[in-house]
Design a protein around this motif. Structure first.
Motif, PDB file in Angstrom:
ATOM      1  N   PHE A   1      -0.315  -5.036  -1.244  1.00 23.23           N
ATOM      2  CA  PHE A   1      -0.105  -4.538   0.182  1.00 23.23           C
ATOM      3  C   PHE A   1      -1.255  -3.918   0.846  1.00 23.23           C
ATOM      4  O   PHE A   1      -1.236  -3.340   1.885  1.00 23.23           O
ATOM      5  CB  PHE A   1       1.439  -3.727   0.028  1.00 23.23           C
ATOM      6  CG  PHE A   1       2.486  -4.399  -0.172  1.00 23.23           C
ATOM      7  CD1 PHE A   1       3.361  -4.677   0.740  1.00 23.23           C
ATOM      8  CD2 PHE A   1       2.959  -4.873  -1.383  1.00 23.23           C
ATOM      9  CE1 PHE A   1       4.336  -5.479   0.890  1.00 23.23           C
ATOM     10  CE2 PHE A   1       4.059  -5.562  -1.505  1.00 23.23           C
ATOM     11  CZ  PHE A   1       4.859  -5.975  -0.283  1.00 23.23           C
ATOM     12  N   ALA A   2      -2.045  -3.316  -0.262  1.00 25.16           N
ATOM     13  CA  ALA A   2      -3.160  -2.410   0.208  1.00 25.16           C
ATOM     14  C   ALA A   2      -4.086  -2.661   1.354  1.00 25.16           C
ATOM     15  O   ALA A   2      -4.326  -2.025   2.139  1.00 25.16           O
ATOM     16  CB  ALA A   2      -3.896  -2.144  -1.131  1.00 25.16           C
ATOM     17  N   PRO A   3      -4.325  -4.160   1.572  1.00 24.60           N
ATOM     18  CA  PRO A   3      -5.095  -4.269   2.674  1.00 24.60           C
ATOM     19  C   PRO A   3      -4.245  -4.258   3.835  1.00 24.60           C
ATOM     20  O   PRO A   3      -4.774  -3.863   4.823  1.00 24.60           O
ATOM     21  CB  PRO A   3      -5.396  -6.088   2.361  1.00 24.60           C
ATOM     22  CG  PRO A   3      -5.232  -5.964   1.026  1.00 24.60           C
ATOM     23  CD  PRO A   3      -4.442  -5.171   0.506  1.00 24.60           C
ATOM     24  N   LEU A   4      -2.956  -4.478   3.920  1.00 25.12           N
ATOM     25  CA  LEU A   4      -2.155  -4.328   5.119  1.00 25.12           C
ATOM     26  C   LEU A   4      -2.069  -2.735   5.240  1.00 25.12           C
ATOM     27  O   LEU A   4      -2.077  -2.577   6.679  1.00 25.12           O
ATOM     28  CB  LEU A   4      -0.788  -4.841   4.745  1.00 25.12           C
ATOM     29  CG  LEU A   4      -0.671  -6.136   4.680  1.00 25.12           C
ATOM     30  CD1 LEU A   4       0.817  -6.728   4.268  1.00 25.12           C
ATOM     31  CD2 LEU A   4      -0.906  -7.019   5.977  1.00 25.12           C
ATOM     32  N   ILE A   5      -2.143  -1.890   4.475  1.00 33.01           N
ATOM     33  CA  ILE A   5      -1.825  -0.535   4.649  1.00 33.01           C
ATOM     34  C   ILE A   5      -3.230   0.068   5.125  1.00 33.01           C
ATOM     35  O   ILE A   5      -3.464   0.598   5.899  1.00 33.01           O
ATOM     36  CB  ILE A   5      -1.535  -0.045   3.441  1.00 33.01           C
ATOM     37  CG1 ILE A   5      -0.200  -0.287   2.633  1.00 33.01           C
ATOM     38  CG2 ILE A   5      -1.663   1.774   3.193  1.00 33.01           C
ATOM     39  CD1 ILE A   5      -0.038   0.250   1.431  1.00 33.01           C
ATOM     40  N   ASP A   6      -4.391  -0.439   4.684  1.00 29.91           N
ATOM     41  CA  ASP A   6      -5.915  -0.182   5.018  1.00 29.91           C
ATOM     42  C   ASP A   6      -5.975  -0.572   6.467  1.00 29.91           C
ATOM     43  O   ASP A   6      -6.468   0.581   7.143  1.00 29.91           O
ATOM     44  CB  ASP A   6      -6.788  -0.499   4.164  1.00 29.91           C
ATOM     45  CG  ASP A   6      -6.844  -0.131   2.334  1.00 29.91           C
ATOM     46  OD1 ASP A   6      -6.249   0.865   2.349  1.00 29.91           O
ATOM     47  OD2 ASP A   6      -7.437  -0.891   1.796  1.00 29.91           O
TER      48      ASP A   6
ATOM     49  N   ARG B   1       3.973   1.204   1.851  1.00 29.08           N
ATOM     50  CA  ARG B   1       3.589   2.070   1.059  1.00 29.08           C
ATOM     51  C   ARG B   1       4.821   2.080  -0.261  1.00 29.08           C
ATOM     52  O   ARG B   1       4.758   2.029  -1.143  1.00 29.08           O
ATOM     53  CB  ARG B   1       3.396   3.569   1.207  1.00 29.08           C
ATOM     54  CG  ARG B   1       1.950   3.695   1.747  1.00 29.08           C
ATOM     55  CD  ARG B   1       1.477   5.261   1.881  1.00 29.08           C
ATOM     56  NE  ARG B   1       0.196   5.336   2.484  1.00 29.08           N
ATOM     57  CZ  ARG B   1      -0.111   6.384   3.298  1.00 29.08           C
ATOM     58  NH1 ARG B   1       0.707   7.084   3.804  1.00 29.08           N
ATOM     59  NH2 ARG B   1      -1.424   6.156   3.521  1.00 29.08           N
ATOM     60  N   MET B   2       6.232   2.207   0.444  1.00 33.49           N
ATOM     61  CA  MET B   2       7.112   2.101  -0.401  1.00 33.49           C
ATOM     62  C   MET B   2       7.368   0.679  -1.191  1.00 33.49           C
ATOM     63  O   MET B   2       7.438   0.440  -2.219  1.00 33.49           O
ATOM     64  CB  MET B   2       8.400   2.231   0.393  1.00 33.49           C
ATOM     65  CG  MET B   2       8.595   3.859   0.656  1.00 33.49           C
ATOM     66  SD  MET B   2      10.432   4.245   1.168  1.00 33.49           S
ATOM     67  CE  MET B   2       9.977   3.664   2.993  1.00 33.49           C
ATOM     68  N   ALA B   3       6.956  -0.531   0.011  1.00 32.46           N
ATOM     69  CA  ALA B   3       7.003  -1.805  -0.890  1.00 32.46           C
ATOM     70  C   ALA B   3       5.828  -2.000  -1.884  1.00 32.46           C
ATOM     71  O   ALA B   3       6.092  -2.622  -2.961  1.00 32.46           O
ATOM     72  CB  ALA B   3       6.725  -2.763   0.557  1.00 32.46           C
ATOM     73  N   GLU B   4       4.723  -1.267  -1.760  1.00 32.93           N
ATOM     74  CA  GLU B   4       3.806  -1.476  -2.828  1.00 32.93           C
ATOM     75  C   GLU B   4       3.974  -0.857  -4.188  1.00 32.93           C
ATOM     76  O   GLU B   4       4.062  -1.382  -5.115  1.00 32.93           O
ATOM     77  CB  GLU B   4       2.585  -0.614  -2.249  1.00 32.93           C
ATOM     78  CG  GLU B   4       1.308  -0.814  -3.183  1.00 32.93           C
ATOM     79  CD  GLU B   4       0.001  -0.121  -2.524  1.00 32.93           C
ATOM     80  OE1 GLU B   4      -0.759  -0.785  -2.625  1.00 32.93           O
ATOM     81  OE2 GLU B   4       0.292   1.048  -1.866  1.00 32.93           O
TER      82      GLU B   4
END
Length: 117
Positions: A100-105, A33-36
């Motif tokens: 990054f959202a797909p990795l987070i999801d 999330r921070m990276a996003e």
């Protein structure tokens, strides 16, 4: 008596492992999330992708081990997910992907599953 004690210890050990895995996923999600927020190429991005690579490296090694107690189909599915996660992380690192959202999801989904188990 000893069988009951062993079952209790084995159950606690499994719960501890699950808790540790969940905590590792929660840390990975936080870093992602921070990276996003900071964007690809940032220090936060490098840190998040490095952590994700280390996490999935350990998980994939464990999943491939013949003594892993998970059902074979679940192990195969998790291995496929892990390979996808590592590929997606590499795509971000190489600039072929930005999100990054797909990795987070996916990480959040796995984390939810670990909470229920």
């Amino acid at each position: 008596m000893y069988h009951a004690l062993y079952a209790d210890i084995a159950s606690e050990t499994t719960a501890n492992i699950r808790d540790n895995e969940r905590a590792a996923f929660e840390k990975s999600i936080s870093l992602l999330r921070m990276a996003e927020e900071k964007g690809r190429g940032s220090r936060e991005s490098v840190e998040a992708l490095l952590f994700l690579n280390r996490l999935w490296g350990v998980l994939l090694e464990d999943l491939a081990h013949p003594e892993n107690g998970l059902p074979e189909t679940l192990r195969a599915t998790l291995i496929s997910i892990g390979i996808w996660m590592l590929k997606r992380a590499d795509d971000i690192r190489q600039g072929r992907e930005q999100a990054f959202a797909p990795l987070i999801d996916v990480s959040e989904s796995i984390c939810r599953g670990l909470r229920r188990a």
